[in-house]
Design an enzyme around this catalytic site. Structure first.
Site, PDB file in Angstrom:
ATOM      1  N   GLU A  79      -9.945  29.736  77.279  1.00 44.42           N
ATOM      2  CA  GLU A  79      -9.167  28.558  76.921  1.00 44.42           C
ATOM      3  C   GLU A  79      -9.610  27.340  77.732  1.00 44.42           C
ATOM      4  OE1 GLU A  79      -5.051  30.104  75.178  1.00 44.42           O
ATOM      5  OE2 GLU A  79      -5.240  30.545  77.293  1.00 44.42           O
ATOM      6  N   CYS A  92      -9.599  20.673  81.726  1.00 44.27           N
ATOM      7  CA  CYS A  92      -9.535  21.835  82.597  1.00 44.27           C
ATOM      8  C   CYS A  92     -10.401  22.927  81.966  1.00 44.27           C
ATOM      9  CB  CYS A  92      -8.076  22.254  82.725  1.00 44.27           C
ATOM     10  SG  CYS A  92      -7.835  23.650  83.808  1.00 44.27           S
ATOM     11  N   CYS A  99     -10.657  37.066  85.353  1.00 46.32           N
ATOM     12  CA  CYS A  99     -10.945  36.720  86.749  1.00 46.32           C
ATOM     13  C   CYS A  99     -10.835  37.980  87.587  1.00 46.32           C
ATOM     14  CB  CYS A  99      -9.945  35.680  87.241  1.00 46.32           C
ATOM     15  SG  CYS A  99     -10.285  35.088  88.918  1.00 46.32           S
ATOM     16  N   CYS A 103      -4.955  37.307  91.769  1.00 47.13           N
ATOM     17  CA  CYS A 103      -3.853  36.670  92.509  1.00 47.13           C
ATOM     18  C   CYS A 103      -2.546  37.098  91.842  1.00 47.13           C
ATOM     19  CB  CYS A 103      -4.005  35.144  92.490  1.00 47.13           C
ATOM     20  SG  CYS A 103      -5.524  34.605  93.312  1.00 47.13           S
ATOM     21  N   CYS A 106      -0.781  34.953  89.009  1.00 45.61           N
ATOM     22  CA  CYS A 106      -1.621  34.290  88.003  1.00 45.61           C
ATOM     23  C   CYS A 106      -1.841  35.197  86.801  1.00 45.61           C
ATOM     24  CB  CYS A 106      -2.965  33.887  88.618  1.00 45.61           C
ATOM     25  SG  CYS A 106      -4.083  33.143  87.413  1.00 45.61           S
ATOM     26  N   SER A 184     -12.355  24.144  91.824  1.00 52.08           N
ATOM     27  CA  SER A 184     -11.220  24.734  92.521  1.00 52.08           C
ATOM     28  C   SER A 184     -11.527  26.196  92.831  1.00 52.08           C
ATOM     29  CB  SER A 184      -9.972  24.631  91.633  1.00 52.08           C
ATOM     30  OG  SER A 184      -8.867  25.227  92.271  1.00 52.08           O
ATOM     31  N   HIS A 208      -1.824  28.176  98.836  1.00 55.20           N
ATOM     32  CA  HIS A 208      -0.604  28.877  98.407  1.00 55.20           C
ATOM     33  C   HIS A 208       0.217  29.550  99.505  1.00 55.20           C
ATOM     34  CE1 HIS A 208      -2.052  27.936  94.525  1.00 55.20           C
ATOM     35  NE2 HIS A 208      -2.878  28.931  94.394  1.00 55.20           N
ATOM     36  N   ASN A 283       4.498  28.373  87.182  1.00 52.33           N
ATOM     37  CA  ASN A 283       4.709  28.532  85.740  1.00 52.33           C
ATOM     38  C   ASN A 283       4.888  30.006  85.434  1.00 52.33           C
ATOM     39  OD1 ASN A 283       4.330  25.756  84.892  1.00 52.33           O
ATOM     40  ND2 ASN A 283       2.224  26.041  85.610  1.00 52.33           N
ATOM     41  N   CYS A 326      -0.895  25.604  84.361  1.00 50.31           N
ATOM     42  CA  CYS A 326      -1.666  26.333  85.376  1.00 50.31           C
ATOM     43  C   CYS A 326      -1.273  27.805  85.387  1.00 50.31           C
ATOM     44  CB  CYS A 326      -1.381  25.797  86.773  1.00 50.31           C
ATOM     45  SG  CYS A 326      -1.602  24.051  86.959  1.00 50.31           S
TER      46      CYS A 326
END
Ligand code: SAH
Length: 341
Positions: A79, A92, A99, A103, A106, A184, A208, A283, A326
């Site tokens: 995306e 973005c 990934c 995390c 996420c 990032s 974080h 989120n 995010c």
């Protein structure tokens, strides 16, 4: 591209011509590249191919945020999200399918890791966004900033990401200022040092947490590269970049990392780093097990950082009605596959 043209006994300036057609005009059909001779156009058409990710679907949020679901291969989607603001438009971009870092808060991490994106798949996201947003047609820059904050850990796909970012900055490419291209990272320390030596872009770090006990859980790569090493790498990076500030992302998780003690600890560890702090309201996604900190907690946290001299911004949540915020990017592969069955 210059090498390619010299291999086929053509002058290197042919590369400049093709680059301008592709990146400035948005033309990928050789037939339309009118300053190139017909026989050469034919040869190019036979020998080379422009390959773009295919747009599976696109959604527009009530706040104007747009999200594209792109097909990478038979099994994989990624995306890309466009976030319009008054004075800029930020794209973005994803760097991997899934990934590997996992995390705990996420959604991308929860789907596991499939593969690295190629240079074409990374730069293709920007090219497609420009086409879809009408930039080529109107000769108007709509995407003014790029952030490598989509799916994936960009520093674990180092070469492809750097090549794509260089194309974003190249005046024959998208001609973006280096400060407007941001990578990032969750904190891949050797990658940060390598990045400083390899190219010039802005850096954001997903911190974080201000202590290792909490960060080990939220961002497991912290067990390999703990906070002290990460901060030292950030200082080295900033020193190489005229002390341009590094953005520290900090997701606000209710009762996990949002106390005033956390804010004070964060202020302490960032004391000697050229830093901006970006507080990100968490989120939620199904099964995450976390809640977003209440607004008053986020405000109180911000106030402590500001009192300690840190430039702090609370990131506005954009596009959450279309799952474009995010940490919500998952490529929807599984759900889509189910629907197709
Ligand atoms: N792997 C890189 C690039 C991803 S950037 C990195 O970690 O920096 C995506 C940003 O969104 C990161 O700061 C990430 O920590 C944050 N994020 C992930 N999940 C989130 C969620 N559910 N709510 C808010 N932010 C989240």
């Amino acid at each position: 591209m210059r090498e390619y043209f010299s291999r086929i006994s053509e002058k290197p300036f042919r590369a400049t011509q093709v680059m301008k057609w592709v990146y400035h005009q948005g033309i990928t059909d050789f037939e339309k590249m009118t300053d190139i001779s017909k026989p050469l156009r034919e040869q190019l058409g036979q020998q080379t191919v422009f390959q773009l990710p295919e747009i599976v679907s696109q959604q527009t949020s009530v706040d104007g945020t747009r999200k594209w679901l792109l097909q990478i291969d038979e099994k994989n989607c990624i995306e890309t999200v466009f976030i319009p603001e008054k004075d800029r438009g930020t794209l973005c971009i994803s760097s991997q399918v899934g990934c590997p870092l996992d995390c705990s808060f996420c959604s991308t991490g929860k789907q596991g890791f499939s593969k690295n994106l190629s240079v074409a798949e990374i730069i293709g996201q920007l090219w497609l966004a420009n086409r879809e947003l009408g930039s080529f047609q109107d000769n108007r820059r709509v995407v003014t900033n790029v952030v490598m904050m989509g799916m994936g850990e960009p520093l674990l796909n180092f070469n492809n990401v750097v090549t794509a970012m260089n194309l974003m900055k190249d005046d024959l490419g998208f001609n973006l200022a280096q400060k407007r291209v941001t990578l990032s990272t969750a904190g891949v320390v050797p990658g940060i040092d390598k990045l400083a030596e390899t190219t010039k872009v802005s850096l954001a770090v997903s911190l974080h947490a201000a202590n290792n006990d909490t960060r080990d859980i939220l961002v497991p790569i912290n067990r390999k590269y703990p906070i002290k090493e990460l901060i030292a790498a950030c200082k080295r990076y900033a020193a190489q970049r005229d002390n341009d500030p590094i953005t520290f992302e900090y997701v606000m998780l209710d009762g996990i990392n949002d106390s005033s003690a956390d804010a004070r600890e964060l202020s302490r560890i960032l004391k000697d780093v050229p830093a901006k702090v970006n507080l990100i309201p968490f989120n939620p996604f199904p099964g995450s097990g976390y809640l977003c900190s209440p607004k008053r907690t986020i405000d109180a946290f911000r106030d402590i950082l500001v009192k300690n001299g840190l430039i702090t911004i609370t990131r506005k949540t954009r596009g959450d009605d279309i799952d474009a915020a995010c940490g919500q990017l998952v490529g929807k592969v599984a759900a889509k596959a189910k629907r197709l069955q």
